[in-house]
Design an enzyme around this catalytic site. Structure first.
Site, short mmCIF file in Angstrom:
data_model
loop_
_atom_site.label_atom_id
_atom_site.label_comp_id
_atom_site.label_asym_id
_atom_site.label_seq_id
_atom_site.Cartn_x
_atom_site.Cartn_y
_atom_site.Cartn_z
N HIS A 109 -1.43 0.95 -9.70
CA HIS A 109 -2.07 -0.04 -8.82
C HIS A 109 -2.60 -1.21 -9.67
O HIS A 109 -3.79 -1.56 -9.61
CB HIS A 109 -3.22 0.60 -8.01
CG HIS A 109 -3.56 -0.17 -6.76
ND1 HIS A 109 -3.87 0.42 -5.57
CD2 HIS A 109 -3.63 -1.51 -6.53
CE1 HIS A 109 -4.13 -0.52 -4.65
NE2 HIS A 109 -4.00 -1.70 -5.22
N ARG A 146 0.86 -1.18 0.00
CA ARG A 146 0.00 0.00 0.00
C ARG A 146 0.90 1.23 0.00
O ARG A 146 2.00 1.22 0.55
CB ARG A 146 -0.89 0.02 1.24
CG ARG A 146 -2.02 -1.00 1.21
CD ARG A 146 -3.13 -0.59 0.24
NE ARG A 146 -4.25 -1.51 0.24
CZ ARG A 146 -4.46 -2.48 -0.66
NH1 ARG A 146 -3.60 -2.66 -1.65
NH2 ARG A 146 -5.53 -3.23 -0.59
#
Ligand code: GLV
Length: 311
Positions: free
Chosen positions: A274, A226
């Site tokens: 992502h 993350r």
């Protein structure tokens, strides 16, 4: 449950195209009543929510909610909800998702291992010079996080001959992987490539920072965990100081990465949106359906989230 007695499952994955998911769900569970947010119908009919990136307080509006199923492996966004109903939550464990992550990490580790950034720089200058790369066994790769994704990447890299060490909160025993649960600074010292696949919890937020990165010497960083694992302001100084040589970042504190952010244009940094491992609906849709059927049969959900651990 709807008026016909069917189980109602609401697909509420923000920023995700529902069509491929619905195709997978319709094939595996035509007996369920599938709904797509915002067309939830009567809120009290909703039994299960399949969720991603929901707004704060979203799940609270379904009074008869029985469980939440996440389409991602990381559930930090769900757990950050300030008004989370007290129902079981399942994270995604899926062979297609794991394979995608293993491919991405292996591709980037091999890219750095085989000195591609140096060859790319040489090509820009029109330089023809052979560089000696060490053998994989002489290359130390450190994996932060040995969960389903980190563990799969670690064992695959070990099978490719790399010298692999893994850092996790609880000790793990994986073939060919030297497990480590001591201080991260000591873990990082010998690493030439560092892959972050930790869950995001209060304990791991900002774990990649000026202090920890200073224990590396010219390493390559691959962050596929993350964005908040990395203190972003500390990255370019760590590159300038030579603690890092390169970084591949797939996740960011703010996504999409804002236009004009210095990461976009730094040649030492590779930015991907992502996308290291997008959950494939074709395999993950049936996984979700099977888990709901288990729950309907009175069994506990698989891949249940431990709210105290934070993942
Ligand atoms: C993606 O970010 C995931 O959690 O699977």
């Amino acid at each position: 449950m709807d008026a016909q007695g069917k189980t109602v499952v609401l697909f509420a994955c923000f920023g995700v195209r529902p069509e491929p998911w619905l195709a997978a769900f319709d094939q595996t569970a035509p007996d369920f009543d599938w709904r797509v947010w915002p067309d939830s119908g009567a809120k009290e009919e909703v039994d299960y929510v399949v969720v991603w990136a929901q707004p704060d307080g979203f799940l609270r509006q379904f009074p008869n909610l029985r469980a939440v199923l996440c389409i991602g492996a990381g559930v930090d966004r769900i757990l950050q909800d300030s008004d989370l109903p007290d129902v079981p939550i399942a994270r995604m464990r899926d062979a297609g998702l794991t394979q995608g992550m293993v491919e991405f990490v292996l591709a980037r580790v091999l890219h750095y291992h085989r000195l591609m950034p140096a060859y790319e720089a040489q090509q820009r200058e029109g330089v023809w010079r052979q560089l000696a790369a060490p053998l994989a066994g002489e290359r130390t790769v450190g994996i932060l996080g040995l969960g389903q994704l980190g563990g799969a990447c670690a064992t695959r890299l070990a099978a490719n001959g790399f010298s692999v060490r893994g850092w996790s909160r609880t000790p793990k025993d994986l073939p060919g992987v030297a497990a480590f649960d001591g201080p991260i600074e000591v873990f990082l010292e010998p690493c030439e490539v560092v892959v972050c696949l930790l869950p995001l919890t209060p304990a791991t937020r900002g774990v990649l920072n000026a202090r920890t990165l200073s224990h590396l010497s010219g390493a390559s960083l691959i962050n596929v965990g993350r964005g908040a694992h990395l203190v972003e302001a500390d990255l370019i100084p760590a590159l300038d100081a030579g603690h890092l040589s390169n970084a591949t970042l797939d996740v960011f504190a703010t996504e999409p990465l804002p236009a004009g952010h210095p990461f976009w244009s730094d040649p030492r940094i590779t930015v991907t949106p992502h996308a290291s491992a997008l959950t494939p609906p074709g395999t993950a849709g049936p996984t979700i359906v099977a888990n709901i059927r288990r729950h309907l049969a009175g069994e506990a959900l698989l891949d249940l989230v431990d709210r105290d651990a934070g993942y």
